[in-house]
Design an enzyme around this catalytic site. Structure first.
Site, PDB file in Angstrom:
ATOM      1  N   ASN A 132       0.814  -1.212   0.000  1.00 42.62           N
ATOM      2  CA  ASN A 132       0.000   0.000   0.000  1.00 42.62           C
ATOM      3  C   ASN A 132       0.865   1.288   0.000  1.00 42.62           C
ATOM      4  OD1 ASN A 132      -2.393   1.897   0.492  1.00 42.62           O
ATOM      5  ND2 ASN A 132      -3.290  -0.131   0.141  1.00 42.62           N
ATOM      6  N   ARG A 133       0.231   2.413   0.352  1.00 40.12           N
ATOM      7  CA  ARG A 133       0.825   3.717   0.015  1.00 40.12           C
ATOM      8  C   ARG A 133       1.647   4.345   1.135  1.00 40.12           C
ATOM      9  NH1 ARG A 133      -3.839   2.948  -2.516  1.00 40.12           N
ATOM     10  NH2 ARG A 133      -3.878   3.403  -4.737  1.00 40.12           N
ATOM     11  N   HIS A 158       2.969   0.099  -3.096  1.00 45.70           N
ATOM     12  CA  HIS A 158       3.393  -1.301  -3.231  1.00 45.70           C
ATOM     13  C   HIS A 158       4.876  -1.465  -3.579  1.00 45.70           C
ATOM     14  CE1 HIS A 158      -0.669  -2.411  -2.629  1.00 45.70           C
ATOM     15  NE2 HIS A 158      -1.103  -2.428  -3.872  1.00 45.70           N
ATOM     16  N   HIS A 230      -0.983 -10.177  -2.865  1.00 44.64           N
ATOM     17  CA  HIS A 230      -2.001  -9.372  -3.542  1.00 44.64           C
ATOM     18  C   HIS A 230      -2.894 -10.224  -4.461  1.00 44.64           C
ATOM     19  CE1 HIS A 230      -3.822  -5.821  -5.218  1.00 44.64           C
ATOM     20  NE2 HIS A 230      -3.036  -5.025  -4.500  1.00 44.64           N
ATOM     21  N   SER A 231      -3.297 -11.402  -3.986  1.00 41.57           N
ATOM     22  CA  SER A 231      -4.191 -12.235  -4.817  1.00 41.57           C
ATOM     23  C   SER A 231      -5.567 -11.600  -4.949  1.00 41.57           C
ATOM     24  CB  SER A 231      -4.356 -13.623  -4.191  1.00 41.57           C
ATOM     25  OG  SER A 231      -3.169 -14.362  -4.371  1.00 41.57           O
ATOM     26  N   TYR A 232      -6.164 -11.770  -6.131  1.00 43.48           N
ATOM     27  CA  TYR A 232      -7.552 -11.384  -6.375  1.00 43.48           C
ATOM     28  C   TYR A 232      -8.347 -12.680  -6.454  1.00 43.48           C
ATOM     29  CZ  TYR A 232      -6.117  -6.735  -8.106  1.00 43.48           C
ATOM     30  OH  TYR A 232      -5.602  -5.487  -8.248  1.00 43.48           O
ATOM     31  N   ASP A 297     -11.846   0.231  -1.177  1.00 40.97           N
ATOM     32  CA  ASP A 297     -10.389   0.215  -1.267  1.00 40.97           C
ATOM     33  C   ASP A 297      -9.891   0.766   0.068  1.00 40.97           C
ATOM     34  OD1 ASP A 297      -7.804   0.051  -2.077  1.00 40.97           O
ATOM     35  OD2 ASP A 297      -7.959   1.455  -3.750  1.00 40.97           O
ATOM     36  N   GLN A 334      -6.615  -4.927   3.869  1.00 35.52           N
ATOM     37  CA  GLN A 334      -7.087  -4.028   2.817  1.00 35.52           C
ATOM     38  C   GLN A 334      -8.128  -4.790   2.005  1.00 35.52           C
ATOM     39  OE1 GLN A 334      -5.741  -0.911   2.472  1.00 35.52           O
ATOM     40  NE2 GLN A 334      -6.773  -0.222   0.614  1.00 35.52           N
ATOM     41  N   GLU A 362      -5.973  -8.108   1.509  1.00 34.08           N
ATOM     42  CA  GLU A 362      -4.530  -8.062   1.755  1.00 34.08           C
ATOM     43  C   GLU A 362      -4.275  -7.794   3.226  1.00 34.08           C
ATOM     44  OE1 GLU A 362      -3.141  -4.946  -1.133  1.00 34.08           O
ATOM     45  OE2 GLU A 362      -5.238  -5.181  -1.627  1.00 34.08           O
TER      46      GLU A 362
HETATM   47  C1  BGC Z   1      -4.720  -0.725  -3.462  1.00 34.90           C
HETATM   48  C2  BGC Z   1      -5.453  -0.108  -4.617  1.00 34.90           C
HETATM   49  C3  BGC Z   1      -4.678  -0.389  -5.881  1.00 34.90           C
HETATM   50  C4  BGC Z   1      -4.564  -1.893  -6.035  1.00 34.90           C
HETATM   51  C5  BGC Z   1      -3.806  -2.303  -7.255  1.00 34.90           C
HETATM   52  C6  BGC Z   1      -4.629  -2.188  -3.696  1.00 34.90           C
HETATM   53  O1  BGC Z   1      -3.901  -2.772  -2.672  1.00 34.90           O
HETATM   54  O2  BGC Z   1      -5.348  -0.457  -2.245  1.00 34.90           O
HETATM   55  O3  BGC Z   1      -5.618   1.276  -4.428  1.00 34.90           O
HETATM   56  O4  BGC Z   1      -5.304   0.151  -6.992  1.00 34.90           O
HETATM   57  O5  BGC Z   1      -3.923  -2.405  -4.906  1.00 34.90           O
HETATM   58  O6  BGC Z   1      -2.600  -1.663  -7.353  1.00 34.90           O
END
Ligand code: BGC
Length: 400
Positions: A132-133, A158, A230-232, A297, A334, A362
Site C-alpha cells: 500500500n501507500r 506497493h 495481492h491475490s484477487y 479500497d 485491505q 490483503e
Molecule cells: C490498493 C489499490 C490499488 C490496487 C492495485 C490495492 O492494494 O489499495 O488502491 O489500486 O492495490 O494496485
C-alpha cells in the site's frame, strides 16, 4: 465409489496430469503416477511431489519457474518465482468440481504485457517492501528523511516502480512440508529504501486446504517493512462473472479514513451503520455503488488483537458453495473490490477482467504507517526479525 476411493482416484488424475514436461521434486524421489497410487493417502504433509516447469523469460532475459503444490485432497496451488506470485489456486466446489479461484495468467508473458503493466493490478504477487501507500513517497527515521520512488500520482505504492512483485526470487522447494520458500535480498537504496533487506516468503499447502504464507525479514539499517500477498479472488464457477455476488464478512469495527489520494488521514472511524460494515455477512455488490471512489479500497482495523492467528474475514460464494476464510497475525486488512479493473486484461481462463471481477483481501499493517505515529509501527530495526503469517483456508457449504 466410496469417498476414500474417490479421493484416491482424484489423486491419480491429479498426479497423472502433473507428470510430463516439468520436474518433480519429492522426498521419496521420482515416481510414476501408477506407483504413486500405491501410496496410501495420509494426513501427513510429506507425501506430495512439487512439480517445477519453465514459466518464461523476463525482459531482462532471466528464466522463471512455476512451482505446483498439490495436497492429498487434490487442491493445487501454482506459484512462480517472478514476484513470488500465486498464479492459480484450484479448489473444489460443493460438488467436488475443481476450478481456479484467483485471477492470473498461465505464463510470464501475461505478467509482462503492456496492458498488465499499464493498469498495475499486482495479481497474486508479493508486494514490498511496503504494501500500500506511503504519502508523497517520504518518511523520516531517526531525523533522516528518505525519498522513495513515486509511482501512484504523488504517492509511493506497493514498493515502487520495481517492487518485490517484479523481481525474480530465489526458490527452495520443501517437499517434506509441501512448501516452497522464496528469498529476495533487496539492496540498500532500492526504490529509495534504507538498508539491505533480506526477505523470505514461504507458501505451504496443507491437507486441510489451507494456503499458509509465512513472511520473515531482516535488515542492516532501520527501514519500513509491510509485506503482503495481492491475490484477487473469484470463487464462482468458471469465474464467469464479476465477484459482486460473493458474501463477505470482515471482523472489524473500524477502518482507516483516507483522503482523495487514498492516504490515511489518521482517523479510525466506526463502521457501524455505514456501507463499510461487514461484521455481518453482506454481498460485496449490495452497497458498492454507495462507496466513494468507485468501490471498496480501504484498510480495516481488525477487531481481534493479540498474538497469533486471528480470523480476519470470511467469503462465501453461493452458486459454487465455496468458502474462503482469512486468518492473520497482522492488525489490518485491505479490502479492495477490484475497482480499477477495466476489461483490458484477459486472464488464464480466457475471461476479460472487468471492474469488480475479483477482490483482494490483503493482510497488512496500516497504509502510510511511517508517517502516522499513532498507527502500529512498521519500522524494522537491525537485529530484529520481521514475522507475519496469513492463512487462506478453503472449504464449502452445502446450502445456498
Ligand atoms: C490498493 C489499490 C490499488 C490496487 C492495485 C490495492 O492494494 O489499495 O488502491 O489500486 O492495490 O494496485
Amino acid at each position: 465409489m466410496n469417498k476414500k476411493h474417490f479421493r484416491k482416484q482424484f489423486l491419480l488424475l491429479t498426479l497423472a496430469g502433473s507428470v510430463g514436461a516439468g520436474t518433480l521434486v519429492g522426498c521419496s524421489g521420482q515416481q510414476t503416477a501408477e506407483e504413486e497410487t500405491e501410496v496410501t493417502a495420509t494426513t501427513e504433509q510429506n507425501q506430495m511431489d512439487i512439480k517445477q516447469e519453465p514459466f518464461g523469460k523476463t525482459k531482462e532475459g532471466e528464466e522463471t519457474t512455476l512451482y505446483t503444490l498439490t495436497n492429498e485432497k487434490g487442491m493445487q496451488v501454482q506459484i512462480t518465482d517472478y514476484g513470488a506470485t500465486i498464479t492459480s489456486v484450484l479448489t473444489p466446489d460443493r460438488e467436488g468440481k475443481m476450478a481456479d479461484v484467483v485471477l492470473g495468467f498461465d505464463s510470464l508473458a501475461g505478467y509482462q504485457s503492456p496492458e498488465y503493466l499499464k493498469s498495475g493490478p499486482y495479481f497474486g504477487a508479493i508486494v514490498g517492501r511496503y504494501g500500500n501507500r506511503i504519502a508523497k513517497g517520504k518518511f523520516t527515521i531517526d531525523g533522516q528523511e528518505y525519498k522513495l520512488a513515486t509511482n501512484n500520482g504523488v504517492n509511493h505504492l506497493h514498493g515502487g516502480v520495481k517492487g518485490f512483485d517484479k523481481v525474480v526470487w530465489e526458490a527452495e522447494p520443501m517437499p517434506g512440508q509441501n512448501a516452497v520458500r522464496f528469498k529476495y535480498v533487496s539492496p540498500d537504496g532500492e526504490e529509495g529504501y534504507p538498508g539491505t533487506l533480506t526477505s523470505t516468503v514461504t507458501y505451504t499447502l496443507t491437507n486441510d486446504n489451507e494456503i499458509k504464507i509465512d513472511y520473515e525479514a531482516t535488515t542492516d539499517k532501520a527501514t519500513p517493512v509491510n509485506l503482503t500477498n495481492h491475490s484477487y479472488f473469484n470463487l464462482a464457477p468458471g469465474q464467469a462473472k464479476d465477484a459482486l455476488g460473493h458474501v463477505l464478512t470482515i471482523n472489524a469495527d473500524k477502518y482507516t479514513v483516507v483522503d482523495e489520494t487514498l492516504i490515511p488521514t489518521g482517523e479510525l472511524r466506526d463502521v457501524k451503520g455505514t456501507v463499510m460494515d461487514f461484521n455481518t455477512p453482506q454481498a460485496i455488490g449490495a452497497r458498492v455503488k454507495q462507496v466513494e471512489g468507485g468501490g471498496y479500497d480501504h484498510n480495516y482495523v481488525l477487531s481481534e488483537t493479540g498474538d497469533g492467528l486471528k480470523k480476519a474475514a470470511t467469503v462465501y460464494e453461493p452458486t459454487s458453495g465455496r468458502v474462503m476464510e482469512v486468518l492473520t497475525t497482522e492488525p489490518g486488512i485491505q479490502f479492495y473490490s477490484g475497482n480499477f479493473l477495466d476489461g483490458t486484461i484477459t486472464g488464464a481462463g480466457g475471461n476479460k477482467y472487468e471492474k469488480h471481477y475479483g477482490f483482494a483481501l490483503e493482510t497488512q499493517h496500516f497504509p502510510d504507517s511511517p508517517n502516522q505515529p499513532k498507527f502500529p509501527s512498521t519500522i524494522l530495526e537491525p537485529g530484529e526479525t520481521y514475522k507475519s503469517t496469513t492463512v487462506y483456508k478453503f472449504s464449502t457449504r452445502d446450502q445456498q
